[in-house]
Design a protein around this motif. Structure first.
Motif, short mmCIF file in Angstrom:
data_model
loop_
_atom_site.label_atom_id
_atom_site.label_comp_id
_atom_site.label_asym_id
_atom_site.label_seq_id
_atom_site.Cartn_x
_atom_site.Cartn_y
_atom_site.Cartn_z
N ASN A 14 -36.43 -27.46 1.78
CA ASN A 14 -36.08 -26.60 0.64
C ASN A 14 -36.96 -26.83 -0.52
OD1 ASN A 14 -34.05 -25.17 2.29
ND2 ASN A 14 -32.64 -26.63 1.72
N LEU A 15 -37.46 -28.16 -0.73
CA LEU A 15 -37.84 -28.52 -2.10
C LEU A 15 -39.42 -28.44 -1.94
CD1 LEU A 15 -35.61 -31.73 -2.86
CD2 LEU A 15 -35.56 -29.35 -3.69
N THR A 16 -40.01 -28.26 -0.76
CA THR A 16 -41.53 -28.50 -0.72
C THR A 16 -42.12 -27.17 -0.39
OG1 THR A 16 -41.26 -29.00 1.87
CG2 THR A 16 -41.46 -31.07 0.12
N GLY A 17 -41.58 -26.26 0.12
CA GLY A 17 -42.10 -24.97 0.39
C GLY A 17 -42.90 -24.85 1.53
N LEU A 74 -37.37 -57.83 15.48
CA LEU A 74 -37.51 -57.87 13.98
C LEU A 74 -37.92 -56.43 13.59
CD1 LEU A 74 -38.69 -61.30 12.90
CD2 LEU A 74 -36.16 -60.38 12.72
N ALA A 75 -37.53 -55.66 12.45
CA ALA A 75 -37.92 -54.37 12.26
C ALA A 75 -38.15 -54.45 10.84
CB ALA A 75 -36.94 -53.38 12.49
N LEU A 76 -39.33 -53.73 10.34
CA LEU A 76 -39.64 -53.62 9.17
C LEU A 76 -39.92 -51.85 8.79
CD1 LEU A 76 -40.66 -54.33 6.28
CD2 LEU A 76 -43.06 -54.31 7.25
N LEU A 77 -39.19 -51.11 8.00
CA LEU A 77 -39.55 -49.75 7.60
C LEU A 77 -40.05 -49.58 6.08
CD1 LEU A 77 -38.33 -46.95 8.09
CD2 LEU A 77 -36.12 -47.39 6.99
N ILE A 78 -41.05 -48.93 6.22
CA ILE A 78 -41.70 -48.77 4.91
C ILE A 78 -41.50 -47.08 4.56
CG2 ILE A 78 -44.07 -48.60 3.82
CD1 ILE A 78 -44.76 -50.76 5.72
N VAL A 79 -40.89 -46.97 3.58
CA VAL A 79 -40.68 -45.53 3.17
C VAL A 79 -41.44 -45.07 1.85
CG1 VAL A 79 -38.61 -43.86 2.46
CG2 VAL A 79 -38.47 -46.00 4.02
N CYS A 80 -42.12 -43.90 1.99
CA CYS A 80 -42.81 -43.47 0.89
C CYS A 80 -42.15 -42.21 0.39
CB CYS A 80 -44.24 -42.88 1.49
SG CYS A 80 -45.31 -43.86 2.07
N LEU A 81 -41.70 -42.45 -0.96
CA LEU A 81 -40.86 -41.55 -1.59
C LEU A 81 -41.51 -40.75 -2.77
CD1 LEU A 81 -38.13 -44.23 -1.78
CD2 LEU A 81 -38.19 -42.39 -0.26
N ALA A 82 -41.33 -39.57 -2.82
CA ALA A 82 -41.73 -38.79 -3.96
C ALA A 82 -41.22 -39.20 -5.22
CB ALA A 82 -41.46 -37.39 -3.88
N PRO A 83 -41.96 -39.34 -6.22
CA PRO A 83 -41.42 -39.77 -7.73
C PRO A 83 -40.54 -38.73 -8.44
CG PRO A 83 -43.58 -39.18 -7.86
CD PRO A 83 -43.28 -38.99 -6.51
N GLY A 84 -40.47 -37.37 -8.20
CA GLY A 84 -39.99 -36.54 -8.95
C GLY A 84 -38.38 -36.62 -8.75
N ILE A 85 -37.51 -36.23 -9.72
CA ILE A 85 -36.17 -36.39 -10.12
C ILE A 85 -35.65 -35.20 -8.89
CG2 ILE A 85 -36.02 -34.44 -11.71
CD1 ILE A 85 -34.04 -37.71 -11.79
N PHE A 87 -36.28 -34.95 -6.09
CA PHE A 87 -36.29 -35.65 -4.77
C PHE A 87 -35.59 -36.84 -4.64
CE2 PHE A 87 -40.58 -33.90 -5.01
CZ PHE A 87 -40.74 -33.06 -3.83
N ARG A 88 -34.48 -36.88 -5.71
CA ARG A 88 -33.44 -37.99 -5.65
C ARG A 88 -32.60 -38.09 -4.48
NH1 ARG A 88 -29.73 -38.51 -10.71
NH2 ARG A 88 -31.50 -37.42 -11.38
N GLY A 89 -32.20 -36.93 -3.90
CA GLY A 89 -31.14 -37.06 -2.71
C GLY A 89 -31.93 -37.65 -1.68
N ASP A 90 -33.25 -37.16 -1.62
CA ASP A 90 -33.83 -37.80 -0.41
C ASP A 90 -34.36 -39.05 -0.49
OD1 ASP A 90 -34.36 -35.28 0.95
OD2 ASP A 90 -36.17 -34.87 0.01
N LEU A 91 -34.31 -39.65 -1.61
CA LEU A 91 -34.52 -41.18 -1.76
C LEU A 91 -33.33 -41.86 -1.42
CD1 LEU A 91 -36.02 -43.08 -4.48
CD2 LEU A 91 -33.81 -43.49 -4.39
#
Length: 96
Positions: A14-17, A74-85, A87-91
């Motif tokens: 819904n946010l990315t088009g 062992l597990a490691l999760l790397i999450v790339c997040l968008a900086p825009g406000i 996208f706060r819910g996705d974060l």
């Protein structure tokens, strides 16, 4: 054994088009991530003493990772997040 996964495209459509093809791809990724969350939740319940069934077969992702998820890995999760406000819910969902 080392598993490397790239789950790019799991964003909120819904946010990315996104175009229809990209939307189908991200929907499939989101489905796999939901299944992974269910497996991790069931593993946490089982470690707490319940006899929870672990739904490894609910997606290809969890089926492929079943040996890594259910053992002493062992597990490691790397999450790339968008900086825009916007996208706060996705974060918040990603971090949970």
């Amino acid at each position: 054994k080392l598993h490397l996964l790239d789950l790019a495209g799991s964003e909120n459509n819904n946010l990315t088009g996104n175009d229809p093809q990209r939307m189908r791809e991200s929907a499939a990724i989101n489905t796999s991530l939901s299944a992974l969350g269910q497996v991790v939740g069931a593993l946490n319940e089982k470690s707490g003493g319940s006899g929870a069934r672990i739904p490894y077969r609910s997606s290809n992702l969890t089926r492929l990772l079943s040996d890594a998820l259910g053992g002493t890995s062992l597990a490691l999760l790397i999450v790339c997040l968008a900086p825009g406000i916007k996208f706060r819910g996705d974060l918040v969902r990603s971090v949970k």
